[in-house]
Enzyme design. Sequence first.
Site, short mmCIF file in Angstrom:
data_model
loop_
_atom_site.label_atom_id
_atom_site.label_comp_id
_atom_site.label_asym_id
_atom_site.label_seq_id
_atom_site.Cartn_x
_atom_site.Cartn_y
_atom_site.Cartn_z
N HIS A 81 23.90 90.55 22.91
CA HIS A 81 23.79 91.82 23.62
C HIS A 81 24.83 92.83 23.14
O HIS A 81 25.90 92.47 22.64
CB HIS A 81 23.94 91.62 25.13
N ARG A 130 22.56 92.67 30.85
CA ARG A 130 22.98 93.18 29.54
C ARG A 130 22.16 92.58 28.41
O ARG A 130 21.88 93.25 27.41
CB ARG A 130 24.48 92.94 29.33
N GLU A 184 25.59 83.55 29.59
CA GLU A 184 26.91 83.41 28.99
C GLU A 184 27.64 82.23 29.64
O GLU A 184 27.32 81.80 30.74
CB GLU A 184 27.70 84.70 29.19
N HIS A 254 23.90 85.76 24.62
CA HIS A 254 25.34 86.03 24.70
C HIS A 254 26.11 85.29 23.61
O HIS A 254 25.58 84.37 22.97
CB HIS A 254 25.85 85.62 26.08
#
Length: 326
Positions: A81, A130, A184, A254
């Site tokens: 991202h 994100r 993440e 991520h």
Amino acid sequence: MATVVSHQAIASHKPSHYKASHFLKEPLNVPIKLRQKQFKIQATAPSQQAPLLDPVLSPSKPLPQSHKKKSNEASLILIRHGESLWNEKNLFTGCVDVPLTEKGVAEAIQAGKRISNIPVDLIFTSTLIRAQMTAMLAMTQHRCKKVPIILHDESEKAQTWSHVFSEETRKQSIPVIAAWQLNERMYGELQGLNKEETAERYGTQQVHEWRRSYNIPPPKGESLEMCAERAVAYFEDNIQPELAFGNNVLIAAHGNSLRSIIMYLDKLTSQEVTSLELSTGLPLLYIFKDRKFMRRGSPVGPTEAGVYAYTKRLAQYRQKLDETLT
């Protein structure tokens, strides 16, 4: 000793059974599912690093005899991202759900331009905004002009209310599957803390171990090893079968979940993966063919013809786009 997070709490999310085949001409090979497994890797570095373009062997699950492959080759695109608001503020983000900055938006759009001539049939993202913003913004630049649609399986009503009834519209859509396993790494009690202030409080060496070691988690958080267990298991169970079937896949996720997947694809050791750096918004391309993953680096951009000549199939896809859009 730092308390580590339990995966049982995270795994309480119910598995998704909402089929992306509602949008694809060919069905998904397997339902989206959860699996607990121990991810094994080498403990020491190999004697010689494989060349960049050498095929990297990786196990592939056999396809059911009832399914005919769409193709014997598929593209896999990985995108970290773009910059988030907490990246900008130098805060530990982890699984806190914060959006992109203006720079992050621009990075996602630029990533989309780089992959605008590479086919995409399925998109997998984390459940964090994100990563989803990055995938959606990137696809606005794709020359196929198909619309990414997030599949909702929160409830039977969510599935019913989000159903697309036009077959023609479905053909012009790309299903997007959000999975927490691609989130993440959870940074536990570090989440929301300033990175420099945390180093001053706990010591630079301690914070470095939490951030860059393979199996040392921060207080009440995940280590990279724990992140790899869930991310790689999900990839093997739900993404790799799609590639084996011939579906082209984009993963927007991520730094740590993608590092985990790259460790699996490139057969990296625990030492090698901890030094692996991934730039925000810079796509990586792999080709899956003959049960092997072949690393192709990063697409240069839509004006650079050479990057699309890595395989005959990619060159043909770009030629078809050129003919359709002229």
